[in-house]
Each structure stands twice: as structure tokens, then as C-alpha cells.
Write an enzyme that holds these catalytic residues in place. Sequence first.
Site, mmCIF file in Angstrom:
data_model
loop_
_atom_site.group_PDB
_atom_site.id
_atom_site.type_symbol
_atom_site.label_atom_id
_atom_site.label_comp_id
_atom_site.label_asym_id
_atom_site.label_seq_id
_atom_site.Cartn_x
_atom_site.Cartn_y
_atom_site.Cartn_z
ATOM 1 N N TYR A 1 0.829 -1.202 0.000
ATOM 2 C CA TYR A 1 0.000 0.000 0.000
ATOM 3 C C TYR A 1 0.869 1.259 0.000
ATOM 4 O O TYR A 1 0.813 2.075 -0.895
ATOM 5 C CB TYR A 1 -0.903 0.017 1.240
ATOM 6 C CG TYR A 1 -2.186 -0.774 1.109
ATOM 7 C CD1 TYR A 1 -2.387 -1.660 0.062
ATOM 8 C CD2 TYR A 1 -3.190 -0.636 2.054
ATOM 9 C CE1 TYR A 1 -3.560 -2.375 -0.051
ATOM 10 C CE2 TYR A 1 -4.371 -1.358 1.945
ATOM 11 C CZ TYR A 1 -4.546 -2.226 0.900
ATOM 12 O OH TYR A 1 -5.706 -2.937 0.789
ATOM 13 N N SER B 1 6.134 -4.670 5.637
ATOM 14 C CA SER B 1 6.664 -5.482 6.723
ATOM 15 C C SER B 1 6.913 -6.908 6.241
ATOM 16 O O SER B 1 6.047 -7.514 5.617
ATOM 17 C CB SER B 1 5.681 -5.509 7.896
ATOM 18 O OG SER B 1 5.440 -4.203 8.368
ATOM 19 N N GLU C 1 -8.180 -4.563 10.179
ATOM 20 C CA GLU C 1 -6.840 -4.455 10.750
ATOM 21 C C GLU C 1 -6.851 -3.663 12.051
ATOM 22 O O GLU C 1 -6.280 -4.086 13.054
ATOM 23 C CB GLU C 1 -5.920 -3.775 9.729
ATOM 24 C CG GLU C 1 -4.481 -3.568 10.223
ATOM 25 C CD GLU C 1 -3.650 -2.810 9.218
ATOM 26 O OE1 GLU C 1 -4.201 -2.356 8.201
ATOM 27 O OE2 GLU C 1 -2.451 -2.658 9.446
#
Length: 786
Positions: A134, A167, A251
Amino acid sequence: MTNGGSDMAIDARQAADFRQDIRRALHSSLPADLREADAANCLVTREQARRWQQIMHSQGWAAPAWPAKHGGPGWALWQLAIFREEYALAGCPRFENLGIDMIGPTLMNHGTPSQQVRFLPRILSFEDYWAQAYSEPDAGSDLASVKTTARRDGDVFVVTGTKIWQSFGHWANWALALVRTDAGAGRKQDGLSVLLIDMTLPGVTVRPIRFINGAEFHVQLFFDEVRVPSDCLVGAQDGGWAVAKDLLVTERLFLARVGECKAELEKLKRLTRQYQGPPALARANQRTWAELAKLECRFLAHESQWWQALTAVAAGSDSDIAPSLLKLQGTELIQDLYAAQMALIGRHGLPVDPAALDGRATLPPLVPGSVNNIHLHFLRYRGVTLGGGASEIQKEIIARVLFSGKSELGAVADAGADEQQSMIDESLRKYLAREYGADARRESILGGGARCAQAWAEIAGFGVLGLMADEEQGGASGRLADVAHVTQTLAAHLFLPIYGAAAIAAPMAWGIAGAASADTVSRMLVDTLAGQAMLSCALEADSPLAARPVQGGWTLTGKLSTVLGGDSATRMLVAAALSDAPDAELGVFLLPAGAPGLTRRSYRLYDARGAADLDVDAVGADAADLIVRGPAARAFCAAFGQAEQLLWCVENVGVMREALRQTVEYLGTRRQFGRPLSEFQALRHRVVDLYRAWRNAQALTWNAIGQWRQADPEAQVGAVAAACWISGESAHAVALDVLQLHGAIGLQDETAISHLAKRLLVNETLLGGPGVALDGYVDHLAQEAS
């Protein structure tokens, strides 16, 4: 607790059994080397993550939040929450698996059946590991500003651009990417699409980025004319913003990190005992235990709000605030827990062990317990207030709801009230709005006891003085929570008579009165319920009053200061040390306020409530006036004291809510520099911080009220101390900041906000100040440790 899959209520036994089953299974499944690596505070490697994921997959727990039809256990939310807690507490490998947590649910909600069949099983088995593509160099929290493009070319999309801060992107073989498919769309949120990109395709380059803790954690992805098949489009072309936004809601809800916070809190407790020993008189030791107490109180408030949010979601309600609030609270708390661990171990936290970066425990360790590796996580978790929407973004989301008037600040009734409590609350609010506005309150202040007595009689008509009394006495046989709801409403309207103490003391006295005093107490209770008697209480266990036996009764002597409601009381319930028994045995007496020898000096506190100092000079009491003595009297005073403290706390909850409501309203109407004050971000975020303080106080207060006389005694002591500390801290912050936010007008006696602030500051003192409550919680921790 509510089952997310049905309306069936889950009792405590069912939850406890489930928790125990999960705990045993995790303990038996966790390989020794992974357990040792966690104990040594090592980072998790990809191979360790793959091996552990496959162990979990063999038990059907690889994706605990997934429904059964997609390979998950199909747990209700309460089961999922327990699993996550036990997972963290067991020392299982903690690593981000976005395929499980986000990409999988996205495919379930927006993917095609063929995408689900193709990708979901491989996510479960760790055959595929996913990155979330993103963020970009110029589009972090502002995701809609992405510039990576995807040009349609027949049955493929040609992707060009770069993504950053993925990540564990160097672990990934697939990425879910947000790309721009229509550069000419009107709004920046339009013209976006979501693609599933095979990281092995030509044109994909992965550049690992070394993180602040020395590990490779993030990556930058480069897409150079990467040809992605069109069957990897998720949802509609140009409809990607709805897909991405849905992912972020999921999330944020589970980024509350309750399980992780609980595990790190337990670790902090162990380290505190190891490095500091039990609480002692040494100043440094006391300071360390006090900081631990604060963090545990914050965790308890966070955990309580987490369960409330899960229960609400399971019941089908939706909140714009809860996901952002939970993420904000949880991420800041876990950062502070790691910071406290680092402060505690001092120089032991400085050495670097390169093996820990590769998931191995060095033997012998550089430092006992390998605590030096804690710095890896302390630094790692600095990023959690950025990922998934920075804390500043979360504050703005909350502020938007608060200033739109859609939050619970403007709600007519308290969300936690049952039907009967809501009916009483609604009736009281109408009465108070009609009869107890600013002018009537000012009249009460000037009119003294007569006006207070009138107001007392008027609220008695609603039956609120007998909520905890037995039905045979004309009461409702209710609980402390019933009195607390009324207390909250009266306090928000700055009701002057001291309601709470009388509403609990009178029925409690009836419950413990012996045969000799039954008639005396019964008359007092009947008169109190009818509003004909005003009862004040001075029931400290270390009472300065002494009672000496005389023919047919007792003589009481001593002085009492700042007896709340003592200025207008007609009867008084007091504790006194009995001189006819060893070790100053305690007795509880019921005295008429006009008893010969009892002199009172009446005055008002600076928040306008009445009080008195009492000079008790050889006041006579009949034998029937001694309601209870000995251990039962001490237990009565302790129970009353806890309940009274909780009612001060719940007063704060009601007053803070009203103060925040008025402040939000004021900032929305007051204009400076050509625009409302509510448009200034610094002021908006300051209000959010006050809202958070109020929510924390609300959570712990109602939690403790629910435990009163229900939990084990030591747990109840801890719950009350935690509520008192966080209530006092929150009340102090709200009181002073709402005055600042109102400006000069807030400091004038004619404005309601000034009186709300004074009520909060006085209550803070009545609770003993934050130091006393915090000391009480430290004592609770010491008792727990022993």
C-alpha cells in the site's frame, strides 16, 4: 460475554474451560527451541515462522479468525480473543502474517471463488507468504495518493511504480497492491484498484531495508512494467478504495494488541520482582512499583474496552470510534510497556547479541535471562503507532465523530443501562432539566439546608433512595450498579445533596442490624426511602470517635471533620472505637443530628456541596443505637468505604461526560480567525485525549462496580484502587483542560463548565488524591506477588 455466532450468552465457566483447553494445547505444541528463543527475546526467522504456522495448521488454528468453510476454526469473537491472549502468554512466535490477518479476509469478502480456492489454502499452509503493498514514498497514511499505476493491456495489467515499508516483504512471494488504474478520475480515492502480484514475476525488485533494531524488517518494492494477469484483480476495476478501506477496518480492530500487552505486562512484573524485589520503603523501589501499577491500570482499562467492543460487534453494532480508539490505546500501551522494561534493566539492556537477530539464544547469554535482547522489541514496536494508520490519523478519526455529534457524549441514556435503569434515568433527567437548572441550583446554594431537603424529598419520589433496599422495606432489591446509574445522572446535573452514601448506607445498615437495633434501623430506612430523613455517614475504620459504655447505652466523644452532607443531615451513621473491648474494637452507631452534645459547624465545599465539622462531646446513645460491633462492623465500614469510593468515581464519569459534551459544543460554535475552534487540529486532538481519559475512567469504574461484593476480596480491593487512581487522574486532566479550552469564559462562575470542573477537582480530593489510590494498587500488587 456474547457469542459472535449467535445470541447465546457464554458464561464464565465456558470461557474458563475454553481458555484452559487452549493453554494446554499451545503448551504441548510449542517446540522447545521456539520456547527458548522467545524466552531469550530473540526475533523470529522465516523458517521458524513457517514451521510454527504448519504446526498450527495441523490443529486447524493457522487462521484463528477465519470461518470454518475457509479452513479456520469458526470461532466466535470471544473465543478468538481468548486464543490471542493465550497465544501471546504462552510465548508462541510472534510475527506479522498479513496473509492470515488481512489478505485472506479480503479475498473472502471481495475475491472471486477461483481466487479463494487458489490462494486461501496456500496462505494457511505457509506455501505463500504475503506482503501488503500500500504505502509509497509519497503516500503513507494518505493511501489515496498512491502513484503506482496499472495500465490495462488486454488480459493483463502492466504495473509500474514503487511501494515502501512492506513489513517482512523479503519473506513474501506474493503481494496485495493498491494501484491507480484511472489517473483521470475525479477524487483521488477513485480510479484505484487492488491487484494480487506474484513477486517472482519479471520486473519485480525487492530491496530490504535494515530497521532501527538492526534487523531486516521492511522492504521497498519496485515494479518495472510488471505484467499481472487480469484474473488477479480483486473486486471491480477502479473500485479498489472500498476494498482497501474494508481491510483497514479489520486491521484496526485487532491492532488493539490486548494479548501482546498482557504478555509484556506479565514480563514486566517478573522483571520488577527480579530487579527490584517486593515493594519496600526505598524511594527508587516505590517509584518502580508505582510505574508498574499505572501501566497495569491502563491495561485493565484497555482490556475492558476491548471486551466491550467485541461484545458490541458480536451483537451486530458498528462503531466509528472503537477500532481507532483501541488501536491508539493498545499501540501506545505496548510501547510504554517495552520502555518500562528497558528502564528497569538499565545497562543490562545495552549489549547486542547478533544471534538473536537470527532467532537463536546464545549460550551462555551475554546478560542473565538474555534481557539485553529486549531492545530489539522496544525499537521494533516504535513503528506500531505508524502502521495501519498513524496515531495522529486515529485521533482525527475519533475527533471527526466527536465533533459530528454522533458519539455517546450526546446520548440520552447510558449505553450500559438496562431497561429499568434507563426509565429511571430518563425521568430524572426530565425532572433535573425542569427543576434543577442553573437558577434552581444557585437558589439551593443560597437557601442552604431547606432547599436541599426539598430536592431530597423530590428525588425520593422516583424511588431512587430505595434501590438497594429489600422489597419488604419498600425498596427494589437492586445492586450497587442501580445506585451508580442514578449517581452518574445526578452528578452530571450538579445535584447538591449527597445522594450515593445515603442510598447505600441505609439498606446496608438494615442488612447487618442485630435484633436489638432492628426497630431503630427500620425506622431510619423507612424515613430515608420516603425522603423524610437525610442521612450522612462518617464510617472510617480509623474513626477518631471513642464510645464508652454507660448505664443503658453509650457515650461518644471526639471530633469529625468534613462530613459530607453533615450540614443538612437529620441522622448520622458513625463509626467509633469501643472502649469496653481490647484492640479498639469498632462499633457503628446511628445518631440523630440534633442529639445533645453534638455540635456541627456547617459550611460549603468550593464546589458548593454542603459539609460540616462535628464536635461530639459526651453524646449519649441508647443500646439500640449500636447497630453492629466487632469484625462485622469493620467489614461493614470496609464495604461501605469501597462502595462510596466507587460512587465518587462514577460521579466523575458522569461529570466528565457532561463537561466534554459542553466543550465539544462550545468549540463547534466559538469562532476565532474566521473559523470554528473545532477546526484547529491541536484543539481537536486535545479533546480526543480527554475523551480517552474519560473512557478509561468509565471502563475501570463500571468494572469495579460489577465486582463489588462479587469477586474475591483481594481482587475487589485491586479493582477499586485501579478505578480510584484512573478516575482521579482523568478527572484532574479533564477539569483543568476544559477550562483552558473554554478560555476566559470558562473561568466565570456564571458558566456551567466552571462548576463541572470544580466538582471533578473536589472529587479527586475525596478519592484521596492520585497518590493514595496508586499506593493502594501497589499494595494490591504486593499482595498478589506474595
